[in-house]
Design an enzyme around this catalytic site. Structure first.
Site, short mmCIF file in Angstrom:
data_model
loop_
_atom_site.label_atom_id
_atom_site.label_comp_id
_atom_site.label_asym_id
_atom_site.label_seq_id
_atom_site.Cartn_x
_atom_site.Cartn_y
_atom_site.Cartn_z
N TYR A 138 -7.70 4.71 -3.63
CA TYR A 138 -8.62 5.33 -2.67
C TYR A 138 -7.95 6.48 -1.97
O TYR A 138 -6.76 6.76 -2.16
CB TYR A 138 -9.11 4.30 -1.65
CG TYR A 138 -8.01 3.56 -0.91
CD1 TYR A 138 -7.72 3.83 0.42
CD2 TYR A 138 -7.26 2.56 -1.55
CE1 TYR A 138 -6.71 3.15 1.09
CE2 TYR A 138 -6.27 1.88 -0.88
CZ TYR A 138 -5.99 2.18 0.44
OH TYR A 138 -4.99 1.50 1.09
N THR B 227 -1.64 -2.64 -4.28
CA THR B 227 -1.46 -3.59 -5.37
C THR B 227 -2.47 -4.72 -5.25
O THR B 227 -2.99 -4.99 -4.17
CB THR B 227 -0.05 -4.21 -5.35
OG1 THR B 227 0.08 -5.01 -4.16
CG2 THR B 227 1.03 -3.15 -5.38
N ASN C 236 2.45 -6.16 2.97
CA ASN C 236 1.58 -7.18 3.55
C ASN C 236 2.01 -8.56 3.07
O ASN C 236 2.17 -8.78 1.86
CB ASN C 236 0.12 -6.92 3.15
CG ASN C 236 -0.37 -5.59 3.66
OD1 ASN C 236 -0.62 -5.43 4.85
ND2 ASN C 236 -0.51 -4.61 2.77
N ASP D 61 -6.87 7.92 1.69
CA ASP D 61 -6.64 7.58 3.08
C ASP D 61 -6.30 8.87 3.81
O ASP D 61 -5.20 9.40 3.66
CB ASP D 61 -5.48 6.58 3.20
CG ASP D 61 -5.27 6.11 4.63
OD1 ASP D 61 -6.03 6.55 5.52
OD2 ASP D 61 -4.35 5.32 4.86
N HIS E 54 3.21 0.48 3.21
CA HIS E 54 2.98 -0.72 4.00
C HIS E 54 3.08 -1.97 3.14
O HIS E 54 2.50 -2.03 2.06
CB HIS E 54 1.60 -0.66 4.67
CG HIS E 54 1.42 0.53 5.58
ND1 HIS E 54 0.19 0.94 6.02
CD2 HIS E 54 2.33 1.38 6.13
CE1 HIS E 54 0.34 2.00 6.80
NE2 HIS E 54 1.63 2.28 6.87
N GLU F 195 0.86 -1.18 0.00
CA GLU F 195 0.00 0.00 0.00
C GLU F 195 0.90 1.22 0.00
O GLU F 195 1.75 1.36 0.87
CB GLU F 195 -0.89 0.02 1.24
CG GLU F 195 -1.69 -1.26 1.47
CD GLU F 195 -2.15 -1.36 2.92
OE1 GLU F 195 -2.71 -0.38 3.44
OE2 GLU F 195 -1.94 -2.42 3.53
N GLU G 231 -4.04 6.85 -2.20
CA GLU G 231 -3.32 5.63 -1.82
C GLU G 231 -3.65 4.52 -2.82
O GLU G 231 -4.80 4.37 -3.24
CB GLU G 231 -3.69 5.19 -0.41
CG GLU G 231 -2.94 3.95 0.06
CD GLU G 231 -2.97 3.74 1.57
OE1 GLU G 231 -2.64 2.64 2.02
OE2 GLU G 231 -3.32 4.70 2.30
N ARG H 52 -2.23 -11.82 8.35
CA ARG H 52 -1.60 -10.88 7.42
C ARG H 52 -0.59 -10.05 8.21
O ARG H 52 -0.97 -9.25 9.06
CB ARG H 52 -2.64 -9.97 6.76
CG ARG H 52 -2.01 -8.91 5.84
CD ARG H 52 -3.07 -8.22 4.98
NE ARG H 52 -4.03 -7.48 5.76
CZ ARG H 52 -4.08 -6.14 5.83
NH1 ARG H 52 -3.19 -5.40 5.18
NH2 ARG H 52 -5.01 -5.53 6.53
#
Length: 482
Positions: A88, A98, A154, A90, A152, A10, A95, A236
């Site tokens: 979107y 993927t 994940n 944030d 970020h 992200e 932001e 996650r």
């Protein structure tokens, strides 16, 4: 142990406008605004994202100048994309997330595709704005005024692995990996010790080892656990300690080596005592030392440099993966990991085509030499920022990119294709197929990471809990029946 692992990132993008509220001109320069209000400027970005055929497949074409933006549409600030990703707002930041990928190379490709999508939205929005209000987006992590915004990572991790094992095995790795995945930064912030230039944009902003927050009292190990999958099998792992990279190689090494280490932790093969005495202090000390020689103290009483810590992880990885069936991408990651550590040990400048903080430092040093100025000159701060400008005709990274001065993993054709075509090995393909189907037939729908819903009289919702499945018979049946 599974070689394939679900990985996603992200990226919060810095955004500014030449006349946005809070604009702070210094010598005619543009500075980032961390808390840009939801005004006409920000709405413009998302209204015209809503009419971008690359995003939602509704078939709209962009022709010439637009009239002023229509009223804010809630759908326009949270879009699941044709490539399976998500775009979107944030807070006040655009932001991009993927789609789910199963390997580091795919992750790099789809992250770069997200840059292109965000930049396309910027172009569309700027059609509606006068020249003095044009939007600019930056893929960086700091506005230079004490505010940091995130990048970020994940990773889907087996639920059976104790969280304490992840903390003990990962902390020293995450703290020391910034030597090859730091984005580079002029100066320091957040009360950190003063420095002229450092490796990481994020290091100064971490204040604790473990925690849930991402915006205040930031932890090196984040405890967020929304699996978007079968929660009994997976967690996650939400990694917030990394920088946003422009270099494809830095991103590849960042997520690729982290995935390799996670596999070793899952199988109990990360057996050395890597626990740091003070991880929060260590990440700042490593970041501020661009010679890569400063040592940090381990709990057991010994000291290691970041390169020495990384070499110990690499040694374990070589031993671990030698027992498994050879996989080309694993071999490539191990070879690149070893080579970049050797180059950093000999002379960090040798990484001037691959590692962001080195690429940027060499660029800035050349400018200071040419102009006879120091790193404290305001022009150097501006060049630091311009390195992260995602406009391919203006950003300094992309200037080097066009001139063949940085190493690349992909060509333009592959990146362009990834803007609309999802990974073919994950749930993202199911999501993309469903969106294409619904849009082609003008059907109302809702989509999330792990569900698809058709808003017809039957209100059919399909849960997709396995992110490794690129095909779902229930979705195919729904599409075929329509």
């Amino acid at each position: 142990m599974a070689v394939e692992r679900i990985i996603g990132t992200e990226t919060e993008l810095g955004i500014t406008s030449r006349q946005a509220s809070g604009f702070d001109p210094v010598g005619g320069s543009i500075f980032l605004i961390n808390a840009l209000p939801a005004n006409e400027t920000l709405r413009a970005l998302w209204d015209y994202a809503g009419e971008n055929p690359l995003l939602d497949a509704r078939g709209y074409e962009v022709q010439g100048e637009r009239e002023r933006p229509r009223a804010q549409d809630n759908r326009a600030i949270n879009k699941l994309l044709l490539n399976g990703g998500r775009l979107y707002v944030d807070g006040a930041h655009p932001e991009y997330s993927t789609p789910e990928t199963t390997n580091a190379r795919d992750l790099v490709l789809f992250e770069k595709a997200g840059e292109r999508l965000a930049d396309r939205c910027r172009e569309l929005a700027n059609h509606t704005l006068p020249p003095h209000q044009q939007l600019i987006l930056y893929k960086n992590n700091s506005d230079g005024k004490g505010n940091s915004y995130g990048y970020h990572e994940n990773y889907l991790v087996a639920r059976r692995v104790p969280f304490d094992a992840l903390v003990e095995g990962l902390t020293a790795f995450l703290v020391s990996r910034i030597i090859f995945c730091g984005a580079g930064k002029v100066g320091s912030e957040n009360g950190a010790e003063r420095c002229v230039y450092q490796m990481s944009q994020r290091a100064d902003f971490f204040e604790t080892l473990i925690g849930l927050d991402t915006m205040a009292k930031r932890p090196i190990i984040n405890t967020r656990d929304e699996s978007h999958a079968d929660e009994e099998r997976y967690r996650r792992l939400h990694v917030i300690v990394g920088d946003s990279n422009m270099s494809e190689v830095s991103t590849y090494l960042k997520v690729g080596t982290t995935a390799l280490v996670l596999a070793m932790i899952e199988d109990g093969a990360c057996r050395k005592d890597f626990v740091l005495e003070d991880p929060v202090r260590a990440i700042k000390e490593i970041s501020h030392d661009t010679s890569c020689t400063r040592t940090v103290r381990l709990r057991q009483g010994t000291e290691r440099s970041a390169i020495e810590l990384q070499r110990e992880y690499l040694e374990l990885a070589h031993a671990y993966y030698a027992t498994l069936e050879p996989v080309p991408q694993v071999a490539d990651l191990l070879a690149r990991w070893e080579r970049v550590l050797d180059q950093l040990a000999a002379d960090p400048a040798a990484c001037g085509r691959e590692v962001d903080w080195v690429i940027k430092r060499e660029l800035l040093q050349a400018y200071t030499t040419r102009k006879g100025i120091g790193f404290d000159d305001q022009r150097i701060s501006m060049l630091d920022l311009q390195y992260h400008d995602i406009r391919r005709d203006r950003g300094l990274y992309y200037l080097l990119y066009r001139n063949g001065k940085v190493d690349r993993l992909f060509g333009e054709e592959a990146t362009t294709r990834a803007m609309t075509v999802p990974p073919q090995t994950t749930r993202a393909k199911v999501r993309s197929d469903f969106i294409n189907f619904a849009c082609a037939r003008n059907k109302s729908y809702d989509v999330g990471w792990s569900y698809l819903k058709l808003n017809d009289r039957y209100q059919r919702t399909i849960l997709c809990k396995d992110p490794f499945k690129p095909v779902d018979p229930r979705v195919e049946e729904l599409i075929n029946s329509a």
